[in-house]
Design an enzyme around this catalytic site. Structure first.
Site, PDB file in Angstrom:
ATOM      1  N   LYS A  12       0.839  -1.195   0.000  1.00 35.76           N
ATOM      2  CA  LYS A  12       0.000   0.000   0.000  1.00 35.76           C
ATOM      3  C   LYS A  12       0.878   1.250   0.000  1.00 35.76           C
ATOM      4  O   LYS A  12       1.732   1.414   0.877  1.00 35.76           O
ATOM      5  CB  LYS A  12      -0.912   0.007   1.228  1.00 35.76           C
ATOM      6  N   HIS A  66      -1.563   7.971   0.875  1.00 38.49           N
ATOM      7  CA  HIS A  66      -1.849   8.032   2.313  1.00 38.49           C
ATOM      8  C   HIS A  66      -2.861   9.144   2.619  1.00 38.49           C
ATOM      9  O   HIS A  66      -2.750   9.860   3.607  1.00 38.49           O
ATOM     10  CB  HIS A  66      -0.563   8.262   3.105  1.00 38.49           C
TER      11      HIS A  66
END
Length: 361
Positions: A232, A256
């Site tokens: 991620k 993020h």
């Protein structure tokens, strides 16, 4: 159940409920917050091209890494749900299960990964930060496997916290008594003696997490665990290619939530080139700025398998606990179904770039 007109409207309602430092921690971004705003603005520069007289009743069902989901929206990993709701991640996990989708539990959850796993029998991933003490990291991985998590989601974009001016201005600290559920008492707090003008969470991260991660660490994680690995925080096509070469089963195109490097591209902007680089060799997910059913369609049409939803879930928790988080998911599902019908799209798995038009700035 929480009455929702649109997900953006929940932020203002939650702001009135939360302490200023807590609200700013959740809502804020890095630096001048350009990337935070661009995550939303970039979706607005994509138009949808509807097809007529198709007679469709769209199917929203999909799978992510083999797990059947009722619609392509997952709950993103986010720290400290206890800032918003006393039941913390247990409430969120129950809401995700009720919506028949997947919950990603954060390393920095206020409830332990075992408690979260035990609250519902539903698909779940464990999001991992790598600690300087590799024994801590290994223990987290082994615990996640033992608790039945379906995948390991390694966040790769946070060697240190971004320049979060709001958190510095507020000297952000979680409220007293709110601890990290995955750790023993002596290391469970986010307040490591941070200076009064600094974020306690940023201090915790600087002390605890390994800021020098490399692809060798990805290899190490694959050696110690057989769980599928999701990376991620990927934005560059070259990193997407490396992720596949290092055995990632999926990647999340993510900045993020605009909280790290300000000036990084919006995730929907980065997605097409990443999808081209991966060319079907791994599944792709996206987070960042998803607020409408039409945003979900745009992400899927650009090559994502599903999206992850972040801040609106926390606003729902703030306003109505578990029921609020579920209402957020169900609202987005209803928007997605309506938009799919108006688009003339038969299923979420059939969307392609022929459904999109670029709008000039």
């Amino acid at each position: 159940m929480l009455d929702i007109i649109n997900l953006d409207g929940l932020e203002t309602l939650a702001e009135a409920r939360l302490p200023r430092g807590t609200f700013d921690y959740i809502a804020g971004g890095g630096g001048d917050e350009w990337t935070l705003r661009e995550n939303r603005a970039a979706f607005a520069r994509l138009a949808l091209l509807p097809r007529m007289l198709r007679g469709v009743t769209p199917s929203l069902a999909t799978t992510v890494l083999g797990a059947p989901l009722s619609f392509p929206v997952l709950v993103a990993p986010m720290a400290m749900h206890g800032l918003c709701c006393d039941d913390a991640e247990l409430a969120t996990a129950r809401a995700a299960a009720a919506a028949q989708t997947l919950f990603v539990a954060s390393t920095l959850s206020n409830r332990s990964l075992e408690e979260i796993a035990g609250t519902v029998d539903a698909p779940r991933w464990f999001q991992l930060y790598v600690y300087r003490d590799r024994g801590v990291t290994r223990a987290l991985v082994e615990r996640a496997a033992a608790a039945g998590y379906d995948a390991l989601c390694l966040t790769v974009d946070t060697p240190l916290t971004g320049q979060r001016d709001r958190d510095k201005r507020n000297a952000f600290r979680p409220r007293p008594g709110l601890s990290f559920g995955n750790f023993e008492a002596e290391s469970a707090t986010a307040d490591l003696g941070a200076p009064n003008n600094e974020s306690a969470l940023a201090t915790y991260i600087a002390h605890q997490w390994d800021a020098a991660l490399t692809w060798r660490d990805v290899e190490w994680l694959r050696e110690i665990s057989s769980m599928p690995l999701v990376l991620k925080g990927i934005l560059a096509p070259a990193d997407a290619t490396l992720a596949v070469e290092h055995g990632a089963a999926a990647i999340v195109v993510s900045n993020h939530g605009g909280r790290q490097l300000d000036g990084a591209p919006a995730t929907i902007t980065a997605l097409p080139a990443v999808a081209d680089a991966i060319a079907g060799r791994a599944e792709i997910l996206l987070d960042g700025g998803v607020r409408r059913g039409t945003d979900v369609i745009k992400a899927l049409a650009h090559g994502a398998r599903a999206v992850l939803l972040g801040r609106p879930i926390l606003w729902g928790l703030t306003l109505a606990g578990e029921a609020g988080a579920l209402a957020v998911l169900e609202h987005l599902r209803a928007e997605l179904r309506l938009a799919m019908t108006l688009l003339g799209a038969e299923s979420v798995t059939s969307l392609g770039r022929d459904s999109l038009l670029r709008v000039d700035d």
